[in-house]
Each structure stands twice: as structure tokens, then as C-alpha cells.
Motif scaffolding. Sequence first.
Motif, PDB file in Angstrom:
ATOM      1  N   CYS A 157       0.838  -1.190   0.000  1.00  0.00           N
ATOM      2  CA  CYS A 157       0.000   0.000   0.000  1.00  0.00           C
ATOM      3  C   CYS A 157       0.879   1.249   0.000  1.00  0.00           C
ATOM      4  N   PRO A 158       0.666   2.165  -0.951  1.00  0.00           N
ATOM      5  CA  PRO A 158       1.468   3.388  -0.968  1.00  0.00           C
ATOM      6  C   PRO A 158       1.093   4.352   0.167  1.00  0.00           C
ATOM      7  N   THR A 159      -0.054   4.132   0.803  1.00  0.00           N
ATOM      8  CA  THR A 159      -0.503   5.013   1.880  1.00  0.00           C
ATOM      9  C   THR A 159       0.074   4.600   3.231  1.00  0.00           C
TER      10      THR A 159
ATOM     11  N   GLN B  37      -3.892  -7.097  -0.445  1.00  0.00           N
ATOM     12  CA  GLN B  37      -4.527  -8.388  -0.683  1.00  0.00           C
ATOM     13  C   GLN B  37      -5.185  -8.358  -2.057  1.00  0.00           C
ATOM     14  N   PHE B  38      -5.265  -9.541  -2.684  1.00  0.00           N
ATOM     15  CA  PHE B  38      -5.831  -9.651  -4.024  1.00  0.00           C
ATOM     16  C   PHE B  38      -7.249 -10.176  -3.911  1.00  0.00           C
ATOM     17  N   GLU B  39      -8.166  -9.582  -4.683  1.00  0.00           N
ATOM     18  CA  GLU B  39      -9.549 -10.029  -4.693  1.00  0.00           C
ATOM     19  C   GLU B  39      -9.944 -10.323  -6.137  1.00  0.00           C
TER      20      GLU B  39
ATOM     21  N   PHE C 120      -6.448  -4.552  -2.649  1.00  0.00           N
ATOM     22  CA  PHE C 120      -6.986  -3.639  -1.645  1.00  0.00           C
ATOM     23  C   PHE C 120      -6.182  -3.752  -0.358  1.00  0.00           C
ATOM     24  N   CYS C 121      -6.173  -2.668   0.377  1.00  0.00           N
ATOM     25  CA  CYS C 121      -5.468  -2.616   1.658  1.00  0.00           C
ATOM     26  C   CYS C 121      -6.457  -2.987   2.753  1.00  0.00           C
TER      27      CYS C 121
ATOM     28  N   VAL D 118      -7.537   1.209  -2.795  1.00  0.00           N
ATOM     29  CA  VAL D 118      -7.961   0.148  -3.717  1.00  0.00           C
ATOM     30  C   VAL D 118      -7.310   0.415  -5.065  1.00  0.00           C
ATOM     31  N   CYS D 119      -6.826  -0.640  -5.715  1.00  0.00           N
ATOM     32  CA  CYS D 119      -6.235  -0.535  -7.042  1.00  0.00           C
ATOM     33  C   CYS D 119      -6.898  -1.576  -7.935  1.00  0.00           C
TER      34      CYS D 119
END
Length: 110
Positions: A4-6, A12-14, A25-26, A32-33
Motif C-alpha cells: 500500500c502506498p498510503t 490483498q488480491f480479490e 486492496f489494503c 484500492v487498485c
Amino acid sequence: MEFCPTCGNMLQFELPHMGRAARFFCPTCPYVCYLENRVKIKRKQHLVKKEIEPIFSQDDLKNAPKTEVTCPKCGHGMAAYKTMQTRSADEPETILYACLGDNCRHTWRD
């Protein structure tokens, strides 16, 4: 692995679900990416084995102290030994033995 850049936690992958694209997503912050469907995540990393260093070199066998202990492999009654601190300081040292039999050279620890 993506982070996470934040907040720096591992993302995690969904999988895609009900028309929503796949995403990272973190779990601790709202980051979220979303991923495009054309993207395939695939990485291969070849692992290289390290060389195993011998416990006793030829010089160590000549100069190491010797003791009367029976080799579990050949039954010879003499072995060279050395001690090493392999665990934390409050644990006892590990004693490493090398058989001094003519053709054996078996190593073990106690």
C-alpha cells in the motif's frame, strides 16, 4: 507482492465478482487498485542454492581438540570437536563433532 502506498501494509488480491474487476486492496486503509482484465500477474523467480560450507576444514581437523566419543556411523572412538553458539545467549552451546576414523569423516552435533 504489492504494498500500500498510503500505509505500507501488504495488499490483498480479490478476484473479479459480479461485474467488478479484480483488485488489490489494503485491509487497514481505504486504498484500492483495480486491475484490467487483460493483465496477468505472473512472476517466476529462480532460486539459487548456496554452497554448503563444511563444518570442519582439513586445518580444523588437524588443530581441533580431540575427545573420546563414539561415532554413530562407524563406531570409531575418537572425534575432533568444536563449540558454537547457534541459538540465543541463554541457551547452551552446540558441540559439533567430526569422526577421526580413516574413511569416515562423519559429522554430527550434540
